[in-house]
Design a protein around this motif. Structure first.
Motif, PDB file in Angstrom:
ATOM      1  N   GLU A   1      63.052 -27.772  49.435  1.00 10.53           N
ATOM      2  CA  GLU A   1      63.793 -27.546  50.680  1.00 10.53           C
ATOM      3  C   GLU A   1      65.303 -27.665  50.455  1.00 10.53           C
ATOM      4  OE1 GLU A   1      61.396 -27.945  54.591  1.00 10.53           O
ATOM      5  OE2 GLU A   1      61.774 -29.962  53.832  1.00 10.53           O
ATOM      6  N   GLN A   2      65.700 -28.457  49.479  1.00 12.77           N
ATOM      7  CA  GLN A   2      67.129 -28.522  49.159  1.00 12.77           C
ATOM      8  C   GLN A   2      67.611 -27.185  48.594  1.00 12.77           C
ATOM      9  OE1 GLN A   2      69.253 -31.143  49.930  1.00 12.77           O
ATOM     10  NE2 GLN A   2      70.726 -29.505  49.468  1.00 12.77           N
ATOM     11  N   ARG A   3      66.739 -26.536  47.828  1.00 15.24           N
ATOM     12  CA  ARG A   3      67.080 -25.202  47.329  1.00 15.24           C
ATOM     13  C   ARG A   3      67.282 -24.231  48.505  1.00 15.24           C
ATOM     14  NH1 ARG A   3      66.154 -24.100  41.902  1.00 15.24           N
ATOM     15  NH2 ARG A   3      65.055 -25.719  40.716  1.00 15.24           N
ATOM     16  N   ILE A   4      66.445 -24.359  49.517  1.00 19.51           N
ATOM     17  CA  ILE A   4      66.572 -23.496  50.698  1.00 19.51           C
ATOM     18  C   ILE A   4      67.899 -23.768  51.393  1.00 19.51           C
ATOM     19  CG2 ILE A   4      65.582 -22.957  52.967  1.00 19.51           C
ATOM     20  CD1 ILE A   4      62.822 -23.648  51.780  1.00 19.51           C
ATOM     21  N   GLU A   5      68.244 -25.051  51.526  1.00 22.36           N
ATOM     22  CA  GLU A   5      69.525 -25.428  52.148  1.00 22.36           C
ATOM     23  C   GLU A   5      70.705 -24.847  51.374  1.00 22.36           C
ATOM     24  OE1 GLU A   5      70.303 -27.000  54.878  1.00 22.36           O
ATOM     25  OE2 GLU A   5      68.314 -27.631  55.523  1.00 22.36           O
ATOM     26  N   ASP A   6      70.549 -24.763  50.050  1.00 14.40           N
ATOM     27  CA  ASP A   6      71.642 -24.293  49.188  1.00 14.40           C
ATOM     28  C   ASP A   6      71.598 -22.785  48.933  1.00 14.40           C
ATOM     29  OD1 ASP A   6      72.422 -26.930  48.989  1.00 14.40           O
ATOM     30  OD2 ASP A   6      71.365 -27.288  47.098  1.00 14.40           O
ATOM     31  N   ALA A   7      70.811 -22.055  49.704  1.00  8.26           N
ATOM     32  CA  ALA A   7      70.687 -20.610  49.510  1.00  8.26           C
ATOM     33  C   ALA A   7      72.055 -19.935  49.613  1.00  8.26           C
ATOM     34  CB  ALA A   7      69.733 -20.025  50.548  1.00  8.26           C
ATOM     35  N   VAL A   8      72.223 -18.859  48.873  1.00  9.44           N
ATOM     36  CA  VAL A   8      73.510 -18.131  48.844  1.00  9.44           C
ATOM     37  C   VAL A   8      73.687 -17.363  50.153  1.00  9.44           C
ATOM     38  CG1 VAL A   8      74.859 -16.367  47.638  1.00  9.44           C
ATOM     39  CG2 VAL A   8      73.311 -17.876  46.349  1.00  9.44           C
ATOM     40  N   PRO A   9      74.776 -17.602  50.898  1.00 11.51           N
ATOM     41  CA  PRO A   9      75.005 -16.842  52.140  1.00 11.51           C
ATOM     42  C   PRO A   9      75.148 -15.353  51.858  1.00 11.51           C
ATOM     43  CG  PRO A   9      76.472 -18.756  52.005  1.00 11.51           C
ATOM     44  CD  PRO A   9      75.829 -18.613  50.657  1.00 11.51           C
ATOM     45  N   LEU A  10      74.802 -14.543  52.829  1.00 15.74           N
ATOM     46  CA  LEU A  10      74.875 -13.092  52.667  1.00 15.74           C
ATOM     47  C   LEU A  10      76.267 -12.646  52.230  1.00 15.74           C
ATOM     48  CD1 LEU A  10      73.410 -10.274  54.808  1.00 15.74           C
ATOM     49  CD2 LEU A  10      75.882 -10.393  54.584  1.00 15.74           C
ATOM     50  N   SER A  11      77.310 -13.224  52.819  1.00 16.27           N
ATOM     51  CA  SER A  11      78.679 -12.819  52.475  1.00 16.27           C
ATOM     52  C   SER A  11      78.968 -13.054  50.991  1.00 16.27           C
ATOM     53  CB  SER A  11      79.691 -13.571  53.333  1.00 16.27           C
ATOM     54  OG  SER A  11      79.522 -14.976  53.196  1.00 16.27           O
ATOM     55  N   ASP A  12      78.502 -14.202  50.470  1.00 14.97           N
ATOM     56  CA  ASP A  12      78.723 -14.500  49.045  1.00 14.97           C
ATOM     57  C   ASP A  12      77.890 -13.579  48.157  1.00 14.97           C
ATOM     58  OD1 ASP A  12      80.485 -16.497  49.670  1.00 14.97           O
ATOM     59  OD2 ASP A  12      79.063 -18.135  49.424  1.00 14.97           O
ATOM     60  N   PHE A  13      76.651 -13.300  48.592  1.00 14.83           N
ATOM     61  CA  PHE A  13      75.786 -12.448  47.770  1.00 14.83           C
ATOM     62  C   PHE A  13      76.328 -11.025  47.716  1.00 14.83           C
ATOM     63  CE2 PHE A  13      71.844  -9.840  47.203  1.00 14.83           C
ATOM     64  CZ  PHE A  13      71.672 -10.147  45.862  1.00 14.83           C
ATOM     65  N   LEU A  14      76.932 -10.572  48.798  1.00 14.02           N
ATOM     66  CA  LEU A  14      77.537  -9.238  48.785  1.00 14.02           C
ATOM     67  C   LEU A  14      78.613  -9.162  47.701  1.00 14.02           C
ATOM     68  CD1 LEU A  14      78.606  -7.166  51.892  1.00 14.02           C
ATOM     69  CD2 LEU A  14      80.097  -7.332  49.908  1.00 14.02           C
ATOM     70  N   LEU A  15      79.463 -10.175  47.649  1.00 14.98           N
ATOM     71  CA  LEU A  15      80.520 -10.195  46.635  1.00 14.98           C
ATOM     72  C   LEU A  15      79.944 -10.349  45.233  1.00 14.98           C
ATOM     73  CD1 LEU A  15      83.177 -12.436  48.446  1.00 14.98           C
ATOM     74  CD2 LEU A  15      83.091  -9.939  48.313  1.00 14.98           C
ATOM     75  N   MET A  16      78.896 -11.173  45.096  1.00 14.37           N
ATOM     76  CA  MET A  16      78.244 -11.342  43.792  1.00 14.37           C
ATOM     77  C   MET A  16      77.668 -10.017  43.300  1.00 14.37           C
ATOM     78  SD  MET A  16      76.242 -14.947  44.524  1.00 14.37           S
ATOM     79  CE  MET A  16      75.055 -14.622  43.225  1.00 14.37           C
ATOM     80  N   THR A  17      77.108  -9.231  44.245  1.00 13.52           N
ATOM     81  CA  THR A  17      76.501  -7.949  43.888  1.00 13.52           C
ATOM     82  C   THR A  17      77.546  -6.995  43.310  1.00 13.52           C
ATOM     83  OG1 THR A  17      74.833  -8.208  45.616  1.00 13.52           O
ATOM     84  CG2 THR A  17      75.212  -5.984  44.798  1.00 13.52           C
ATOM     85  N   VAL A  18      78.714  -6.966  43.940  1.00 10.86           N
ATOM     86  CA  VAL A  18      79.790  -6.104  43.443  1.00 10.86           C
ATOM     87  C   VAL A  18      80.354  -6.662  42.138  1.00 10.86           C
ATOM     88  CG1 VAL A  18      82.015  -5.046  43.995  1.00 10.86           C
ATOM     89  CG2 VAL A  18      80.337  -5.421  45.803  1.00 10.86           C
ATOM     90  N   ARG A  19      80.428  -7.983  42.037  1.00  8.39           N
ATOM     91  CA  ARG A  19      80.964  -8.655  40.841  1.00  8.39           C
ATOM     92  C   ARG A  19      80.140  -8.340  39.606  1.00  8.39           C
ATOM     93  NH1 ARG A  19      82.803 -10.727  36.961  1.00  8.39           N
ATOM     94  NH2 ARG A  19      84.099 -12.592  36.780  1.00  8.39           N
ATOM     95  N   GLU A  20      78.847  -8.046  39.820  1.00 10.15           N
ATOM     96  CA  GLU A  20      77.979  -7.676  38.701  1.00 10.15           C
ATOM     97  C   GLU A  20      78.421  -6.347  38.079  1.00 10.15           C
ATOM     98  OE1 GLU A  20      75.185  -9.102  37.289  1.00 10.15           O
ATOM     99  OE2 GLU A  20      75.544 -10.940  38.440  1.00 10.15           O
ATOM    100  N   GLN A  21      79.123  -5.539  38.891  1.00  9.47           N
ATOM    101  CA  GLN A  21      79.521  -4.209  38.417  1.00  9.47           C
ATOM    102  C   GLN A  21      80.935  -4.188  37.829  1.00  9.47           C
ATOM    103  OE1 GLN A  21      78.354  -1.002  41.321  1.00  9.47           O
ATOM    104  NE2 GLN A  21      77.766  -2.762  42.578  1.00  9.47           N
ATOM    105  N   ILE A  22      81.796  -5.077  38.328  1.00 10.04           N
ATOM    106  CA  ILE A  22      83.172  -5.056  37.842  1.00 10.04           C
ATOM    107  C   ILE A  22      83.826  -6.419  38.037  1.00 10.04           C
ATOM    108  CG2 ILE A  22      84.099  -4.227  40.046  1.00 10.04           C
ATOM    109  CD1 ILE A  22      86.145  -2.612  38.360  1.00 10.04           C
ATOM    110  N   ASN A  23      84.637  -6.805  37.056  1.00 11.81           N
ATOM    111  CA  ASN A  23      85.379  -8.060  37.122  1.00 11.81           C
ATOM    112  C   ASN A  23      86.786  -7.757  37.656  1.00 11.81           C
ATOM    113  OD1 ASN A  23      86.464 -10.584  36.800  1.00 11.81           O
ATOM    114  ND2 ASN A  23      86.625 -10.463  34.565  1.00 11.81           N
ATOM    115  N   PRO A  24      87.140  -8.284  38.840  1.00 12.93           N
ATOM    116  CA  PRO A  24      88.441  -7.941  39.442  1.00 12.93           C
ATOM    117  C   PRO A  24      89.597  -8.723  38.806  1.00 12.93           C
ATOM    118  CG  PRO A  24      87.291  -9.474  40.858  1.00 12.93           C
ATOM    119  CD  PRO A  24      86.355  -9.178  39.723  1.00 12.93           C
ATOM    120  N   ASP A  25      89.851  -8.467  37.521  1.00 14.81           N
ATOM    121  CA  ASP A  25      90.852  -9.245  36.794  1.00 14.81           C
ATOM    122  C   ASP A  25      92.172  -8.497  36.630  1.00 14.81           C
ATOM    123  OD1 ASP A  25      89.921  -7.321  35.114  1.00 14.81           O
ATOM    124  OD2 ASP A  25      89.406  -8.668  33.458  1.00 14.81           O
ATOM    125  N   SER A  26      92.316  -7.354  37.295  1.00 12.00           N
ATOM    126  CA  SER A  26      93.580  -6.604  37.238  1.00 12.00           C
ATOM    127  C   SER A  26      93.763  -5.888  38.573  1.00 12.00           C
ATOM    128  CB  SER A  26      93.553  -5.581  36.097  1.00 12.00           C
ATOM    129  OG  SER A  26      92.599  -4.569  36.380  1.00 12.00           O
TER     130      SER A  26
END
Length: 589
Positions: free
Chosen positions: A361-386
């Motif tokens: 249940e602690q894992r459930i409490e710590d679930a990734v919010p949709l807003s963060d997962f959206l950014l993580m999904t894009v981050r998988e495709q490109i690193n915004p370092d420039s």
């Protein structure tokens, strides 16, 4: 199912909303009304009011409001028809069959439901009594499924062989052909050709799939030996079962708690059952399909927070991205969606058994919010370092953000994207070809719409909603018919409705306009406080109607006055001019 409007009116007129709500939320009398802490949001000071006069509830904290029907729909998570059935049952009333409905079709559905219920009883009996059920019982024991949980989910066993269920059903009925037809319609028996039929489920553990009301609508069957295929076998779609709408375990979750905080979406039946074994009673599973928008709406009718649970491997991540894309358009204010990724080599069943309820249940409490997962999904495709990469990142996020509805969440998501990329919010609007001013304007307009200018028509409608009996005392309403003013058609419709049905109360009126554009406006007016005794308020109501009628006469009189000063009036116009002047000076004569 279509319920006659007259019956709905009758149910509401006989229902005491105070009694209905008090059974579920203890109320305390406060003057002419009753109060309690709102059941729809957390609060320490009571702001939830129930009016016996209007048969209407309203929370001044969160804005929740409605009739007895609306309360049961929101609090008990019932559909509209289910709420009416519930109220009718409490009143000892029988819902009439609408003449436009097809009674034969209804009887056919009832027979299919009965066939499915009988099959469920049969499978449960086989799990306890059939000699070949030992392997199924052993399997369930090895998965730590207790007898109590097996009973809660009505788990059963389909024996091996080709026609066990078919023979059982036909031995209980003299109408063998009719029973065969029902078994086929229920998806329990398969027709190989015109003369041969066989049971769909054979030598499998059976999981009944129940709808929101607890009726069995289908079955899922799991192999006992993992070498057999397919591992899971579901009922086909039938007149009572649609895979894209039903969720396994939703009925059981609602039965376990009427105040669910969240729902956890997992992959399979055994995941739901295993989690319930560890007192995690809010898991549901889709039925061999990806989560659909219909699934999400069904979930959000029950809770405000949904957590998707996926394996941590590549396939799990891909499934999560598909769920994200489906979920984005449903992100209305107040809704929350999270994503839980399990360690490799684990599913919910194995993980909860390995680490226990508290850690899971602690894992459930710590679930990734949709807003963060959206950014993580894009981050998988490109690193915004420039600078160029940041622009590319924003453009990759654009199609996802565009799926969000125009609301506060979308604005906050854009702010989060700007913060993540460490660029000004205005830059994000420019990169995504969005107008910040336009979005803010839309949000501002949405808020302004909540505050509608007070007009005589609006005042009359409000008084009529609070005191429907005023319509019977109003002698002349024909003068209102020809007026051309905002809201006048609604006022005339309300007056006509109450003239035809003099016993309607506020609640019944509001239900007449449910699912129309005017529903929200009427509910807002119904929640307003209108102090004063009935006689004074009726005088005010009459005065408003008189002013509305006079406004038309004034317009015509001014037109004649203008003509009089320029060209003069004919004898007929002079007569009309004087009559209009008399009406304007003495509107009540």
């Amino acid at each position: 199912m279509r319920i006659p409007q007259s019956f709905i009116d009758d149910v509401l007129n006989r229902t005491d909303i105070v009694e209905i709500i008090d059974r579920l939320v203890p109320l305390k009398k406060a003057g002419k009304e009753f109060m309690a802490c709102c059941p729809f949001h957390t609060e320490k000071t009571a702001s939830f009011t129930v009016s016996p006069q209007k048969q209407f509830y309203h929370c001044f904290g969160c804005g929740a409001h409605g009739t007895a029907i609306g309360f049961l729909m929101e609090h008990e998570r019932l559909e509209f028809v289910e709420a009416i059935e519930d109220l009718a049952k409490q009143l000892g009333m029988t819902i009439p069959v609408d003449r436009q409905a097809n009674p034969e079709q209804k009887n056919e559905l009832d027979n299919v439901y009965k066939t499915l219920a009988n099959a469920s009883d049969y499978f449960q009996t086989q799990l306890r009594q059939h000699t070949d059920a030992k392997s199924a019982v052993e399997y369930l024991k090895n998965r730590d499924v207790s007898g109590e949980i097996a009973q809660k989910f009505a788990i059963g066993y389909a024996p091996g062989g080709w026609n066990n269920l078919l023979e059982k059903a036909q031995t209980l009925s003299a109408e063998k052909q009719r029973e065969l037809d029902l078994l086929v319609k229920a998806g329990l028996v398969i027709q190989k050709d015109n003369h041969n039929f066989y049971d769909r489920f054979r030598h499998r553990i059976i999981f009944p799939i129940r709808n929101r009301r607890g009726k069995v609508v289908a079955f899922g069957g799991r192999v006992i030996d993992n070498k057999d295929n397919p591992k899971y076998l579901n009922s086909p779609e039938t007149t009572v079962f649609h895979k894209g709408r039903e969720l396994y375990g939703l009925y059981e979750a609602r039965e376990a708690s009427h105040h669910l905080k969240r729902l956890l979406v997992v992959e399979g039946y055994m995941d739901v059952v295993a989690l319930a074994q560890f007192n995690i009673n809010y898991a549901v599973a889709t039925l061999g399909t990806a989560t659909s928008s219909d699934h999400l709406e069904a979930l959000f009718r029950v809770v405000k927070e949904v957590i998707f649970c996926f394996d941590g491997d590549k396939a799990g991540k891909q499934a999560a991205i598909r769920a994200l894309e489906i979920a984005l358009p449903s992100m209305q204010e107040g809704r929350q969606i999270g994503f839980l990724f399990l360690p490799n080599e684990h599913d919910p069943d194995t993980l909860v058994r390995a680490e226990g309820t508290e850690k899971f249940e602690q894992r459930i409490e710590d679930a990734v919010p949709l807003s963060d997962f959206l950014l993580m999904t894009v981050r998988e495709q490109i690193n915004p370092d420039s600078i160029d990469a940041k622009a590319r990142f924003a453009n990759l996020a654009k199609p996802l953000i565009n799926k969000l509805p125009e609301n506060v969440f979308r604005k906050l998501m854009l702010d989060k994207l700007a913060d993540y990329l460490q660029v000004p919010a205005s830059s994000i609007f420019n990169i995504l070809d969005l107008s910040a001013a336009s979005l803010r304007s839309k949000l501002k307009v949405a808020n302004v719409r909540k505050i509608t200018k007070k007009t005589p028509v609006r005042q009359a409608i409000a008084l009529l909603l609070h005191h429907p009996q005023f319509a019977q005392k109003t002698i002349d309403i024909e003068g209102l018919k020809s007026l051309d003013l905002p809201g006048i058609n609604l006022l005339n419709e309300l007056l006509d409705t109450l003239k035809n049905d003099p016993n309607l109360k506020t609640a019944a009126l509001l239900e007449r306009w449910r699912d129309t554009e005017m529903a929200k406006h009427l509910a807002t007016l119904a929640t307003q406080k209108i102090p004063g005794d009935e006689e004074d308020l009726f005088n005010e109501f009459s005065e408003v109607l008189a002013k509305l009628v006079v406004s038309k006469h004034e317009s015509r009189w001014l037109s004649l006055q203008q003509k009089l000063s320029k060209d003069g009036l004919t004898d007929a116009e002079k007569k009309e001019y004087q009559q209009l002047l008399d009406v304007i000076k003495n509107p009540h004569t």
